[in-house]
Design an enzyme around this catalytic site. Structure first.
Site, short mmCIF file in Angstrom:
data_model
loop_
_atom_site.label_atom_id
_atom_site.label_comp_id
_atom_site.label_asym_id
_atom_site.label_seq_id
_atom_site.Cartn_x
_atom_site.Cartn_y
_atom_site.Cartn_z
CG ASP A 1 25.86 90.35 7.55
OD1 ASP A 1 25.83 89.19 6.80
OD2 ASP A 1 25.42 90.55 8.72
CD GLN B 1 24.56 85.52 13.28
OE1 GLN B 1 25.38 85.67 12.88
NE2 GLN B 1 23.39 84.80 13.06
CE LYS C 1 26.34 83.38 9.80
NZ LYS C 1 25.81 84.75 10.37
N1 GUN Z 1 20.95 86.61 11.53
C1 GUN Z 1 20.58 85.49 10.56
N2 GUN Z 1 20.92 85.65 9.52
C2 GUN Z 1 21.88 86.70 9.54
C3 GUN Z 1 23.01 87.17 8.61
O1 GUN Z 1 22.93 86.75 7.48
N3 GUN Z 1 23.84 88.07 9.02
C4 GUN Z 1 23.57 88.53 10.01
N4 GUN Z 1 24.45 89.39 10.54
N5 GUN Z 1 22.80 87.97 11.08
C5 GUN Z 1 21.76 87.06 10.69
#
Ligand code: GUN
Length: 312
Positions: free
Chosen positions: A144, A121, A77
């Site tokens: 998100d 995350q 990311k």
């Molecule tokens: N863990 C795996 N995929 C995601 C996501 O799309 N957002 C978040 N916050 N955590 C994740």
């Protein structure tokens, strides 16, 4: 986009090539290529907006602990942010970080004028209450799309920040002009991150939607009704060729690391090789939905930035 046809030459006993047995092979829904295209478009828009408003959009990804898969996602990311010109305000915290420390960090980021997006995350270590933290993120910075207000907006069909993975799947289907109106869509998986929001998006797009899950009876029969089959369970190889209706569109959201005699590799929920000969379209893993999730995160951050400047 028509499916490609692979032809096999079957030699007769006397060794003369006679028969051509066409084996249909599904076309790929290439998330990696589309994500690159989206990122290039975002980079251009960000350059313009940065000179207009005097700052780059900012994203804060918070990671707690040292889960290797999460660490890899977070690095991905941040790399993507750098590529398109989004400033990263990411922070890493040790596993024993307390709920109140994280609450304070989120409160500060909510106030920070340089930050347009905040993402925690997941998963978090067991002693932390992820739901409580997700409530504390300013809904206008919730890139998100997991805050109850944003999930509510999605439910009501209102514009807002929508969850990245489901938004990525929809964008991929749109790019390949997959018809959705009136089609049977089956989503396997009922998570808040993927299954439920994706079902709502498919419903909004005019599909007839079934959500199946680990307790559904006769999953194969349900899956075989699907014109569009989405697998989001994290169970490697769950979707076999027998579960796929001929010419269906199959989207594999799962991504798991498996170790076997050949080493370690990433696999999806779909038995890709087998399903390829039944489906019309299928997403690869890796290179399908994963890069689209990141592209939508960047897109959401830019949307949040634009909304903030529109309002100011
Ligand atoms: N863990 C795996 N995929 C995601 C996501 O799309 N957002 C978040 N916050 N955590 C994740």
């Amino acid at each position: 986009m028509p499916g490609t046809i692979k032809t096999e030459f079957i030699p007769r006993q006397e060794g003369v090539v006679l028969n051509r047995i066409p084996t249909p092979v599904a076309s790929l829904l290439d998330g990696k290529a589309l994500a690159h295209k989206i990122q290039a478009e975002l980079a251009t828009r960000i350059q313009t907006l940065q000179s207009q408003f005097g700052r780059a959009p900012g994203l804060a990804v918070l990671m707690v602990g040292d889960n290797p898969a999460s660490a890899a996602y977070v690095r991905g990311k941040e790399r993507a942010c750098q590529k398109v010109g989004i400033a990263s305000f990411g922070q890493r915290f040790p596993t024993n970080t307390s709920q109140s420390e994280l609450s304070q960090v989120i409160a500060a980021l909510n106030q920070d004028q340089q930050v347009d997006g905040i993402l925690v995350q997941l998963p978090l270590p067991d002693h932390l209450d992820a739901n409580a933290l997700l409530y504390e993120i300013d809904p206008d910075k919730d890139v998100d799309g997991l805050h109850p207000l944003n999930l509510g907006r999605l439910l009501r069909g209102e514009p807002g920040l929508h969850s990245c993975t489901p938004a990525g799947v929809m964008r991929l289907l749109q790019e390949y002009q997959i018809p959705l109106v009136g089609k049977q869509a089956v989503v396997i998986g009922r998570s808040i991150l993927v299954g439920k929001p994706l079902a709502l998006m498919l419903l909004a797009a005019g599909s007839t939607v079934t959500i199946a899950h680990s307790q559904s009876h006769d999953l194969s029969a349900i899956a075989r009704t699907a014109d569009i089959l989405i697998a989001a369970t994290g169970r490697p190889g769950l979707v076999s060729a027998e579960m796929v209706k001929p010419k269906a569109v199959v989207v594999d959201v799962g991504i798991s690391r498996v170790e076997d005699s050949t080493g370690s590799r990433l696999v999806g929920d779909v038995d890709f090789n087998a399903v390829q000969s039944v489906a019309q379209f299928v997403t690869p893993v890796p290179g399908g939905v994963g890069p689209m999730t990141v592209a939508m995160l960047l897109d959401n951050t830019l949307w949040s930035f634009s909304q903030r400047h529109k309002a100011s």
